[in-house]
Design a protein around this motif. Structure first.
Motif, PDB file in Angstrom:
ATOM      1  N   SER A 102       1.798   1.922   2.765  1.00 21.77           N
ATOM      2  CA  SER A 102       1.977   1.459   1.391  1.00 21.77           C
ATOM      3  C   SER A 102       3.447   1.206   1.078  1.00 21.77           C
ATOM      4  O   SER A 102       3.812   0.163   0.520  1.00 21.77           O
ATOM      5  N   GLN A 103       4.303   2.151   1.468  1.00 19.94           N
ATOM      6  CA  GLN A 103       5.742   2.013   1.215  1.00 19.94           C
ATOM      7  C   GLN A 103       6.321   0.832   1.980  1.00 19.94           C
ATOM      8  O   GLN A 103       7.089   0.025   1.430  1.00 19.94           O
ATOM      9  N   ALA A 104       5.947   0.723   3.268  1.00 16.09           N
ATOM     10  CA  ALA A 104       6.492  -0.350   4.105  1.00 16.09           C
ATOM     11  C   ALA A 104       6.035  -1.718   3.606  1.00 16.09           C
ATOM     12  O   ALA A 104       6.834  -2.660   3.521  1.00 16.09           O
TER      13      ALA A 104
ATOM     14  N   SER B 253       0.283   6.451   3.458  1.00 17.19           N
ATOM     15  CA  SER B 253       1.431   6.484   2.540  1.00 17.19           C
ATOM     16  C   SER B 253       2.576   5.627   3.051  1.00 17.19           C
ATOM     17  O   SER B 253       3.176   4.843   2.298  1.00 17.19           O
ATOM     18  N   LYS B 254       2.867   5.742   4.350  1.00 15.05           N
ATOM     19  CA  LYS B 254       3.968   4.959   4.934  1.00 15.05           C
ATOM     20  C   LYS B 254       3.620   3.466   4.974  1.00 15.05           C
ATOM     21  O   LYS B 254       4.495   2.613   4.797  1.00 15.05           O
TER      22      LYS B 254
ATOM     23  N   LYS C 156       5.149  -2.587   0.615  1.00 19.73           N
ATOM     24  CA  LYS C 156       5.833  -2.882  -0.652  1.00 19.73           C
ATOM     25  C   LYS C 156       7.257  -3.361  -0.402  1.00 19.73           C
ATOM     26  O   LYS C 156       7.714  -4.355  -0.989  1.00 19.73           O
ATOM     27  N   THR C 157       7.965  -2.662   0.498  1.00 21.02           N
ATOM     28  CA  THR C 157       9.340  -3.049   0.832  1.00 21.02           C
ATOM     29  C   THR C 157       9.377  -4.417   1.497  1.00 21.02           C
ATOM     30  O   THR C 157      10.224  -5.249   1.176  1.00 21.02           O
TER      31      THR C 157
ATOM     32  N   ASP D 206      -1.522  -0.160  -1.522  1.00 17.48           N
ATOM     33  CA  ASP D 206      -1.237   0.664  -2.705  1.00 17.48           C
ATOM     34  C   ASP D 206      -2.442   0.776  -3.636  1.00 17.48           C
ATOM     35  O   ASP D 206      -2.352   1.395  -4.698  1.00 17.48           O
TER      36      ASP D 206
ATOM     37  N   GLN E 249      11.052  -2.044   8.993  1.00 20.33           N
ATOM     38  CA  GLN E 249       9.893  -1.827   8.131  1.00 20.33           C
ATOM     39  C   GLN E 249       8.611  -2.320   8.794  1.00 20.33           C
ATOM     40  O   GLN E 249       7.555  -1.673   8.696  1.00 20.33           O
TER      41      GLN E 249
END
Length: 471
Positions: A168-170, A165-166, A172-173, A127, A32
């Motif tokens: 934000s996802q990374a 987008s990636k 968050k994870t 995000d 990540q």
């Protein structure tokens, strides 16, 4: 629950959870971070290319030895190119340090380091990228992204949107995993006290069982002697006492085991029963190769500068006249090449290899693009993943072989620049040993994953010939 039984089962649960973190969970966390770093670097390069931020000329030479969180205090929008530029550059550089040099093991993820990483994760709110965000770092990032997309080709806008987008996802994870890891480290700290302090010959267990105050006194009496300068966390020590003396201590102890439970036992059981997927093992090797992208980018930047310095001519009247003639008559610039002494790592013998600089740098750029696509699991990764196992193995073998060859050449160039550049320009030559060390480690990691795949395939084939299966 009896005290002795609780202690034994606790240590077993801690050991099992620690092994799971070291072998599985932390590797996913590293993936990540690599994804986040690749996307951030894409954005950084785009911002620099469009002159939206002022790049730090010394960013590649900074020596980083620990996690440092970029500043987040407010600044004026007029200072975005300089202040935000510096902070975003530091953010990208720190991600590179985390991905390349930070050791992903439970021993290294101390409570202090987890707190630093959580703070680092909050430097930009991926995000909530709004130009009205109250946090100036995030607002500046949103403004810069808007300017970067303004008038840009659709393919560039798509790349920016995908990277955001990636990210934000990374992020968050990563935040979720760090919080869970923090919970585990708290239990590991408490378990360490039970193991190191409670089992110490000088610890008076009978006295500790008398009352909460007596247990606390015994812990404090021996803590420094047993742990040295390790931080004493009052709240965690109080949790231990509650688990031993509280009115609902059974529920407290049960809650500890609930926090230490591995959440995917079914998945682990399936893996144990069926064994690893060879194709997935190969794709992990592909991802390890993709992780070389940031290091290749840094090496490319330094090589470009060093080659420019190498081929810089002294400002004599003759050289100035020749440059004017070349420009006036639109003559072709002479080919940039060098006769590079390259030492064979196996035999130790030295040979002279002609390096066409343009071709070499073009090939390096191609690799950066492909590896970057692999790292973010973009089209390149999907294309490789859709191929059959033999084709993926051919790709892996080719890339590792080429990376090894390029490592030897760049390592030789590092010495070549220092020897061949004119004395008046030598101070400007960029050293590359830090990046070469990182590239070497990445190649070793990819090679190990390929070897694990080859060993598993050989073992499976032998078992098949013997009529034995993994079922």
């Amino acid at each position: 629950m009896e005290e002795e039984k609780f202690h034994q089962e606790l240590q077993q649960a801690l050991s099992k959870k620690q092994e799971w973190y070291n072998t599985e969970c932390l590797q996913e966390l590293l993936s990540q971070y690599r994804l986040l770093h690749t996307c951030v670097r894409n954005l950084y390069e785009n911002f620099v290319k469009k002159s939206l931020i002022v790049p730090d000329p010394y960013r590649l030479d900074k020596k980083i030895s620990s996690i440092v969180v970029p500043e987040s205090n407010p600044f004026a929008e007029s200072d975005i190119p300089n202040v935000f530029g510096e902070r975003f550059s530091n953010y990208e550089t720190m991600l590179d340090y985390i991905c390349t040099y930070f050791r992903f093991s439970t021993e290294n993820f101390t409570l202090q380091n987890i707190k630093m990483l959580l703070d680092f994760n909050k430097v930009f709110e991926w995000d909530d990228l709004s130009m009205n965000n109250v946090k100036m770092n995030t607002r500046a990032l949103a403004i810069t992204i808007s300017h970067a997309k303004n008038g840009a080709p659709s393919v560039v806008q798509s790349m920016i949107n995908d990277s955001v987008s990636k990210c934000s996802q990374a992020a968050k994870t990563i935040g979720k995993m760090l919080n869970e890891l923090g919970v585990f480290q708290r239990e590991l700290y408490k378990g360490g006290i039970r193991k190191d302090v409670f089992e110490h010959p000088d610890f008076n267990k009978e006295k500790a069982l008398e009352s909460p105050e007596s247990e606390l006194a015994e812990i404090k009496r021996l803590y420094s002697k047993v742990t040295g300068k390790k931080t004493f966390y009052n709240d965690l020590v109080n949790e231990i006492i509650e688990e031993d003396h509280g009115p609902n201590k059974e529920a407290k102890q049960a809650a500890v085991f609930d926090r230490l439970a591995i959440k995917n036992p079914v998945k682990a059981e399936e893996k144990k029963k069926s064994g690893p997927d060879p194709k997935e093992m190969l794709m992990q090797t592909v991802l390890a190769i993709g992780a070389c992208a940031p290091t290749l980018v840094q090496l490319h930047a330094k090589l470009s500068e060093n080659f420019d310095i190498l081929f810089t001519r002294k400002a004599t009247l003759w050289n100035k006249l020749m440059a004017l003639l070349v420009k006036a008559f639109n003559l072709k610039e002479p080919e940039r090449s060098c006769q590079l002494p390259v030492k064979d790592t196996k035999t130790g013998t030295e040979r002279i290899q002609k390096i066409n600089v343009t071709e070499f740098m073009t090939e390096l750029s191609k690799k950066e693009r492909v590896y970057n696509g692999i790292a973010v699991k973009g089209n390149e990764y999907q294309r490789i993943d859709s191929a059959n196992e033999d084709a993926v193995l051919t790709f892996v073998n080719k890339q590792i072989s080429e990376l090894q060859s390029e490592f030897v050449i760049i390592n030789s160039l590092d010495a070549y620049f220092k020897n061949e550049v004119s004395n008046e320009f030598k101070a400007r030559v960029k050293g590359m040993q830090i990046e070469l060390s990182a590239l070497r480690n990445s190649i070793i990691n990819a090679n190990k994953k390929r070897s694990d795949y080859a060993s598993y395939k050989e073992e499976t084939e032998q078992m098949r010939k013997l009529g034995i299966t993994n079922d």
